[in-house]
Design an enzyme around this catalytic site. Structure first.
Site, PDB file in Angstrom:
ATOM      1  N   ASN A 254      -6.188  -2.775   1.828  1.00 52.80           N
ATOM      2  CA  ASN A 254      -6.101  -4.229   1.951  1.00 52.80           C
ATOM      3  C   ASN A 254      -7.515  -4.789   2.024  1.00 52.80           C
ATOM      4  O   ASN A 254      -8.395  -4.198   2.639  1.00 52.80           O
ATOM      5  CB  ASN A 254      -5.337  -4.629   3.212  1.00 52.80           C
ATOM      6  CG  ASN A 254      -3.841  -4.461   3.071  1.00 52.80           C
ATOM      7  OD1 ASN A 254      -3.299  -4.425   1.975  1.00 52.80           O
ATOM      8  ND2 ASN A 254      -3.156  -4.367   4.192  1.00 52.80           N
TER       9      ASN A 254
ATOM     10  N   ARG B 232       0.826  -1.209   0.000  1.00 56.15           N
ATOM     11  CA  ARG B 232       0.000   0.000   0.000  1.00 56.15           C
ATOM     12  C   ARG B 232       0.859   1.258   0.000  1.00 56.15           C
ATOM     13  O   ARG B 232       0.560   2.225  -0.701  1.00 56.15           O
ATOM     14  CB  ARG B 232      -0.948   0.011   1.195  1.00 56.15           C
ATOM     15  CG  ARG B 232      -2.066  -1.025   1.092  1.00 56.15           C
ATOM     16  CD  ARG B 232      -2.932  -1.043   2.313  1.00 56.15           C
ATOM     17  NE  ARG B 232      -2.110  -1.333   3.484  1.00 56.15           N
ATOM     18  CZ  ARG B 232      -2.401  -0.954   4.719  1.00 56.15           C
ATOM     19  NH1 ARG B 232      -3.497  -0.269   4.970  1.00 56.15           N
ATOM     20  NH2 ARG B 232      -1.616  -1.262   5.720  1.00 56.15           N
TER      21      ARG B 232
END
Length: 89
Positions: A37, A19
């Site tokens: 996520n 990320r």
């Protein structure tokens, strides 16, 4: 012309900085949107930008950070949301 794409990335993509890598690559590429996520172990990305910017961003996301192993990469057209930045959710 600005486009919106939705990306799902599968493999070893959680717990490896994916990320944070995605946000850094989005900022470098001039992309807005977000990354998160998912409960199934994948990473979800909504990205907006010009086609040329998106092409670069997609290539970078397919590579991922050094510790990631991308086994599947799915891209779909999305609805333009006019994001003003790129963030991690």
């Amino acid at each position: 012309m600005t486009k919106n794409i939705i990306i799902r990335v599968y493999g070893r993509v959680q717990g490896v900085g994916f990320r944070y890598y995605t946000r850094e690559m989005a900022i470098k590429s001039g992309i807005t949107g977000y990354v998160s996520n998912e409960a199934d172990g994948s990473v979800y990305i909504e990205a907006e930008g010009a086609q040329e910017q998106l092409d670069v961003f997609i290539r970078l996301c397919k590579e991922g950070p050094a510790r990631a192993i991308v086994t599947d990469f799915r891209k779909f057209e999305g609805t333009l949301m006019n994001y003003s930045s790129f963030r991690i959710k």
